[in-house]
Design an enzyme around this catalytic site. Structure first.
Site, mmCIF file in Angstrom:
data_model
loop_
_atom_site.group_PDB
_atom_site.id
_atom_site.type_symbol
_atom_site.label_atom_id
_atom_site.label_comp_id
_atom_site.label_asym_id
_atom_site.label_seq_id
_atom_site.Cartn_x
_atom_site.Cartn_y
_atom_site.Cartn_z
ATOM 1 N N GLU A 1 -1.605 -9.431 3.051
ATOM 2 C CA GLU A 1 -1.517 -10.083 4.363
ATOM 3 C C GLU A 1 -2.874 -10.520 4.890
ATOM 4 O OE1 GLU A 1 -1.617 -5.565 5.335
ATOM 5 O OE2 GLU A 1 -0.917 -6.898 3.739
ATOM 6 N N CYS B 1 0.842 -1.192 0.000
ATOM 7 C CA CYS B 1 0.000 0.000 0.000
ATOM 8 C C CYS B 1 0.887 1.256 0.000
ATOM 9 C CB CYS B 1 -0.964 -0.036 1.184
ATOM 10 S SG CYS B 1 -2.358 1.116 1.016
ATOM 11 N N HIS C 1 -3.491 -5.205 0.097
ATOM 12 C CA HIS C 1 -2.963 -5.743 1.357
ATOM 13 C C HIS C 1 -3.028 -7.274 1.320
ATOM 14 C CE1 HIS C 1 -2.640 -2.037 3.857
ATOM 15 N NE2 HIS C 1 -3.528 -1.591 2.982
#
Length: 613
Positions: free
Chosen positions: A527, A398, A525
């Protein structure tokens, strides 16, 4: 529908979220379908506007919901996809009730906490609990509900009252209450003290809720005489008292619950013991053993501004861990506060500045996570510059991707004032600009949020190979600013490659430096979708590049046409193997019904998942 409620007492931070997730893992291993709900008693509508220092990271769901980080634990442990409604807050409930009052739905009645707020809470739970979250049709068997905060908190009172009514209404055979409490050891006397838990349970019972099971947090397993004392004063059978003592990592918690037969106590309370099997946690146990046995380290420098609280980057840490275990490495994270890398710190605190740079230079790889605001941005730019010039593996997420673009524009294109309009609205060379559909007056829920599709523009790039040469990936987003499309051609002519874009081709999603061993930035993102057995592709790339495994992984991922439909799903541990005709190993068909295919090199694939014979 059966319900398991997890509450906490004595102090906050005992690990109710991990406990609730682990309970879900054990019940799922018993053959039950599980869903989860997190109740947060704060007045915020959601976690989107809360500081990471205040409440840890904001976890983002597929539907764009900005929710409590515990929902990330639920998704990772249970491999499910939750919705924004699985996170209940006081703000959501009151807004729902006030909207009904404004419409006149209460027909002129005086709107009160009891019954209107408590009824709304119960209705919300029942409505959300039946929504499938595991990709299958029909409702789950058990809904695990976690009540945030500590028993006795004034903001929790409406939820306690609602859950007391709820437990009475659904009946004792459909409701199980697990109370997580603390059993401390005082250094002076050296014995486990039960009084805090006694008081906590007494307060809980006084509010109309009676625990079926006590989950006691302690440094070491509870002594038998301590269990007897707790049983006597808390009116809980000894068999229903489990110890959640300190372990090397949270993956041990489901095994602790299984070993202490917590599933039997839960199934008895829910009248499910007659047709349930013992929990099948073979793969989970293997994962824990492998994780504990790793010794060869890989060091990753995490460059951010919230380094004082690790929960601020919880999902990033978990994704790094998943990738490290996948690569057979022991993860070591070096926390680098980005402001410590800046020139101002060199003048004011030279020792701090030197220590930060030594950590950065000593790391095997560098990660710059997402964030907001201009504090520490210059330090992140310096970290990206160092990684680019010194061929150090780099992953920017990001803001970390935007930082990489700004640094490249400044130091390669020689646009010295290149910047994001977030940090300098008057910059003459805006590399990163505000999204046209965003709002500058309302902060909550106005970003580009949730699952969005990214299309690969270049087939022969590292990111595409890590994602196994798929045409597109669906990843979760949370940002207000994006790379300026007017500068893309100029950046690409100088060597920066935007290898992933959205469906319009105007939003830059993945950037790479082709001449670098591993220099990748992603606007999304990744993750948030990483799982213990399904690590995120770009995190695998960072860890692999940091320990010299990237070429081998890229070769193994890019050499066939049997890819998953979305992101990499190669498991850490082989799925269950059977023998066909007495000697030929073959993988079982996967959940989509795809039958494995044998390749010439002896590898068996099922929808892209490889296991070597």
């Amino acid at each position: 529908m059966k319900y398991v409620l997890v509450t906490g007492g004595v102090v906050s931070g005992l690990g109710k979220g991990v406990t609730a997730s682990s309970i879900g893992v054990v019940l799922k291993a018993c053959g039950l379908r599980v869903t989860s709900i997190k109740i947060d008693p704060y007045l915020n509508t959601d976690a989107g506007t809360m500081s990471p220092f205040e409440h840890g990271e904001v976890f983002v769901l597929d539907d764009g919901g900005e929710v409590d980080l515990d929902l990330g634990n639920y998704e990772r442990f249970l491999d499910i996809k939750l919705t924004r409604d699985n996170n209940i807050t006081t703000g959501k409930i009151y807004q729902y009730v006030i909207d009904k009052e404004r419409r006149g739905d209460y027909l002129g009645k005086t709107v009160q906490v009891v019954p209107h707020i408590t009824d709304a809470i119960q209705e919300w739970i029942e409505r959300v609990a039946i929504v499938p979250v595991d990709g299958k049709e029909g409702p789950a068997d058990v809904c695990v509900i976690e009540l945030g905060g500590t028993i006795g908190d004034i903001e929790s009172m409406p939820f306690i009252e609602a859950l007391g009514q709820f437990s009475y209404r659904v009946g004792p055979g459909n409701f199980c209450l697990i109370h997580v409490s603390l059993v401390p050891v005082l250094n002076v006397v050296g014995e486990q003290k039960t009084k805090p838990t006694q008081h906590s349970v007494r307060g809980l019972r006084g509010l109309g809720l009676t625990p079926n099971i006590l989950a006691c947090r302690s440094a070491s397993p509870l002594d038998e005489n301590v269990k007897e004392k707790l049983s006597q004063f808390c009116h809980v059978p000894i068999a229903n008292i489990v110890t959640l003592y300190d372990v090397p990592n949270i993956w041990h918690i489901p095994l602790l619950l299984r070993d202490q037969k917590a599933h039997n106590a839960i199934l008895r309370a829910l009248n499910l013991q007659s047709n349930m099997r013992e929990p099948m946690l073979k793969e989970w146990t293997s994962m824990v053993k492998v994780s504990d046995s790793l010794r060869d380290p890989v060091r990753i420098a995490m460059v951010g501004k919230y380094t004082g609280l690790s929960d601020s980057y919880l999902s990033v840490l978990k994704a790094l861990l998943h990738a490290a275990v996948y690569c057979g490495k022991k993860l070591i994270v070096d926390w680098v506060t980005s402001t410590d890398l800046e020139d101002n710190t060199a003048q004011e605190e030279p020792l701090v500045h030197d220590a930060a740079w030594n950590l950065l230079k000593g790391a095997d790889g560098i990660l710059v996570p997402g964030g907001f605001g201009d504090r520490g941005v210059q330090g992140k730019i310096l970290a990206a510059k160092y990684a680019r010039e010194k061929n150090k593996p780099y992953l920017g997420i990001c803001l970390g991707m935007q930082i990489a673009v700004i640094e490249f524009a400044r130091n390669v294109l020689n646009l010295q004032d290149a910047n994001s309009t977030e940090f300098d609205p008057n910059t003459k060379n805006p590399c990163v600009i505000f999204m046209p559909e965003g709002s500058k007056t309302h902060m909550g829920g106005t970003m580009r949020l949730g699952s969005r599709r990214t299309y690969f523009q270049v087939k022969d790039c590292k990111s595409a190979k890590l994602y196994r040469n798929v045409a597109y990936v669906d990843e979760r987003h949370r940002h207000r600013y994006e790379v300026n499309p007017d500068l893309v051609m100029k950046l690409e002519r100088s060597g920066l490659a935007f290898v992933g874009k959205d469906e319009s081709g105007k939003r830059m999603e993945i950037v790479e430096l082709p001449t670098h061993p591993y220099y990748v930035g992603v606007q999304f993102h990744p993750e948030f979708k990483s799982r213990p057995g399904k690590p995120s592709a770009v995190f695998v790339g960072l860890i692999a590049a940091s320990c010299g495994q990237l070429d081998a992984i890229l070769k193994s991922h890019g050499g066939d046409n049997l890819q998953p439909t979305k992101q990499v799903t190669r498991p850490i541990f082989p799925a269950q193997m059977i023998y066909v005709n007495g000697h030929v190993p073959k993988r079982l068909p996967n959940e989509n019904g795809h039958v494995p295919k044998r390749l010439p090199n002896g590898t068996y694939y099922a929808n892209g998942n490889g296991v070597h014979a």
